[in-house]
Design a protein around this motif. Sequence first.
Motif, mmCIF file in Angstrom:
data_model
loop_
_atom_site.group_PDB
_atom_site.id
_atom_site.type_symbol
_atom_site.label_atom_id
_atom_site.label_comp_id
_atom_site.label_asym_id
_atom_site.label_seq_id
_atom_site.Cartn_x
_atom_site.Cartn_y
_atom_site.Cartn_z
ATOM 1 N N MET A 1 0.768 -1.230 0.024
ATOM 2 C CA MET A 1 0.109 -0.018 0.115
ATOM 3 C C MET A 1 0.704 1.417 0.067
ATOM 4 S SD MET A 1 -2.615 1.174 3.080
ATOM 5 C CE MET A 1 -3.806 0.213 2.674
ATOM 6 N N ILE A 2 0.423 2.128 -0.990
ATOM 7 C CA ILE A 2 1.291 3.304 -0.716
ATOM 8 C C ILE A 2 0.769 4.303 0.104
ATOM 9 C CG2 ILE A 2 1.828 5.408 -2.327
ATOM 10 C CD1 ILE A 2 1.142 3.652 -4.872
ATOM 11 N N ALA A 3 1.649 5.059 0.910
ATOM 12 C CA ALA A 3 1.338 5.717 2.029
ATOM 13 C C ALA A 3 0.850 7.176 1.527
ATOM 14 C CB ALA A 3 2.812 5.930 2.932
ATOM 15 N N THR A 4 -0.397 7.235 0.892
ATOM 16 C CA THR A 4 -0.865 8.444 0.465
ATOM 17 C C THR A 4 -1.926 8.873 1.582
ATOM 18 O OG1 THR A 4 -2.872 7.255 -0.476
ATOM 19 C CG2 THR A 4 -1.105 7.726 -2.035
ATOM 20 N N LYS A 5 -2.176 10.111 1.648
ATOM 21 C CA LYS A 5 -3.098 10.625 2.789
ATOM 22 C C LYS A 5 -4.241 9.879 2.752
ATOM 23 C CE LYS A 5 -1.099 15.230 3.363
ATOM 24 N NZ LYS A 5 -1.039 16.552 3.482
ATOM 25 N N ILE A 9 -5.633 7.530 5.840
ATOM 26 C CA ILE A 9 -6.869 7.795 6.515
ATOM 27 C C ILE A 9 -7.935 6.513 6.456
ATOM 28 C CG2 ILE A 9 -9.047 9.190 6.470
ATOM 29 C CD1 ILE A 9 -7.255 11.491 5.439
ATOM 30 N N ARG A 10 -8.095 5.884 5.406
ATOM 31 C CA ARG A 10 -8.536 4.732 5.303
ATOM 32 C C ARG A 10 -8.273 3.674 6.199
ATOM 33 N NH1 ARG A 10 -9.792 6.322 -0.020
ATOM 34 N NH2 ARG A 10 -7.652 5.236 -0.592
ATOM 35 N N LEU A 11 -7.007 3.475 6.209
ATOM 36 C CA LEU A 11 -6.430 2.366 7.132
ATOM 37 C C LEU A 11 -6.672 2.863 8.595
ATOM 38 C CD1 LEU A 11 -4.953 -0.347 7.068
ATOM 39 C CD2 LEU A 11 -2.594 1.182 7.648
ATOM 40 N N TRP A 12 -6.469 4.051 9.060
ATOM 41 C CA TRP A 12 -6.444 4.406 10.462
ATOM 42 C C TRP A 12 -7.885 4.733 11.110
ATOM 43 C CZ3 TRP A 12 -3.490 3.403 14.222
ATOM 44 C CH2 TRP A 12 -3.856 4.005 15.634
ATOM 45 N N PHE A 13 -8.600 5.188 10.414
ATOM 46 C CA PHE A 13 -9.964 5.760 10.739
ATOM 47 C C PHE A 13 -11.119 4.887 9.984
ATOM 48 C CE2 PHE A 13 -7.192 9.743 10.851
ATOM 49 C CZ PHE A 13 -7.473 9.929 12.184
ATOM 50 N N GLY A 14 -10.784 3.897 9.259
ATOM 51 C CA GLY A 14 -11.765 3.066 8.677
ATOM 52 C C GLY A 14 -12.618 2.048 9.398
ATOM 53 N N ALA A 15 -13.483 1.612 9.372
ATOM 54 C CA ALA A 15 -14.466 0.659 9.847
ATOM 55 C C ALA A 15 -13.689 -0.679 9.949
ATOM 56 C CB ALA A 15 -15.836 0.347 9.199
ATOM 57 N N ASP A 16 -13.957 -1.191 11.040
ATOM 58 C CA ASP A 16 -12.969 -2.457 11.399
ATOM 59 C C ASP A 16 -13.494 -3.620 10.875
ATOM 60 O OD1 ASP A 16 -10.959 -4.073 12.647
ATOM 61 O OD2 ASP A 16 -12.101 -4.196 14.547
ATOM 62 N N LEU A 28 2.264 -3.409 8.422
ATOM 63 C CA LEU A 28 2.529 -3.338 9.891
ATOM 64 C C LEU A 28 3.566 -2.136 9.971
ATOM 65 C CD1 LEU A 28 1.619 -4.733 12.211
ATOM 66 C CD2 LEU A 28 3.796 -6.182 12.249
ATOM 67 N N ALA A 29 4.224 -1.790 9.149
ATOM 68 C CA ALA A 29 5.175 -0.512 9.464
ATOM 69 C C ALA A 29 4.253 0.818 9.525
ATOM 70 C CB ALA A 29 6.283 -0.657 8.456
ATOM 71 N N LEU A 30 3.390 0.817 8.674
ATOM 72 C CA LEU A 30 2.511 1.954 8.450
ATOM 73 C C LEU A 30 1.630 2.199 9.591
ATOM 74 C CD1 LEU A 30 1.368 4.239 6.954
ATOM 75 C CD2 LEU A 30 0.003 2.659 5.472
ATOM 76 N N PHE A 61 -3.265 14.612 10.263
ATOM 77 C CA PHE A 61 -2.612 13.278 11.094
ATOM 78 C C PHE A 61 -2.153 12.512 10.038
ATOM 79 C CE2 PHE A 61 -3.246 8.804 11.769
ATOM 80 C CZ PHE A 61 -2.650 8.460 12.972
ATOM 81 N N ALA A 62 -2.588 12.285 8.766
ATOM 82 C CA ALA A 62 -1.917 11.876 7.682
ATOM 83 C C ALA A 62 -0.623 12.158 7.314
ATOM 84 C CB ALA A 62 -2.981 11.562 6.497
ATOM 85 N N GLY A 63 -0.654 13.464 7.302
ATOM 86 C CA GLY A 63 0.508 14.196 6.856
ATOM 87 C C GLY A 63 1.725 13.963 7.951
ATOM 88 N N MET A 64 1.525 13.947 9.218
ATOM 89 C CA MET A 64 2.162 13.554 10.104
ATOM 90 C C MET A 64 2.760 12.312 10.051
ATOM 91 S SD MET A 64 0.795 15.505 13.315
ATOM 92 C CE MET A 64 1.719 15.226 14.529
#
Length: 74
Positions: A1-5, A9-16, A28-30, A61-64
């Motif tokens: 997965m490319i670490a685009t914003k 956002i989809r990975l961190w804030f997405g539905a489980d 895992l690193a992301l 957040f994604a930018g950080m």
Amino acid sequence: MIATKANIIRLWFGADTPIRDYQIKINLALWETCEKISKTFIPPSGAKEPGSYRNRDKLVFAGMVQQALLVPTD
């Protein structure tokens, strides 16, 4: 997965979901970088819960996370 914003956002804030769980497993690193940033992140809107973050908060957040991925932590 490319670490685009958008991907962050989809990975961190997405539905489980099982798909998201798999994406976490193969990126895992992301995911670990997101966890690290989330511990000290203060949203610009002042929202207390990630569920109430505004779009701008998520973008910051994604930018950080992107910045942290670019800087080696040796």
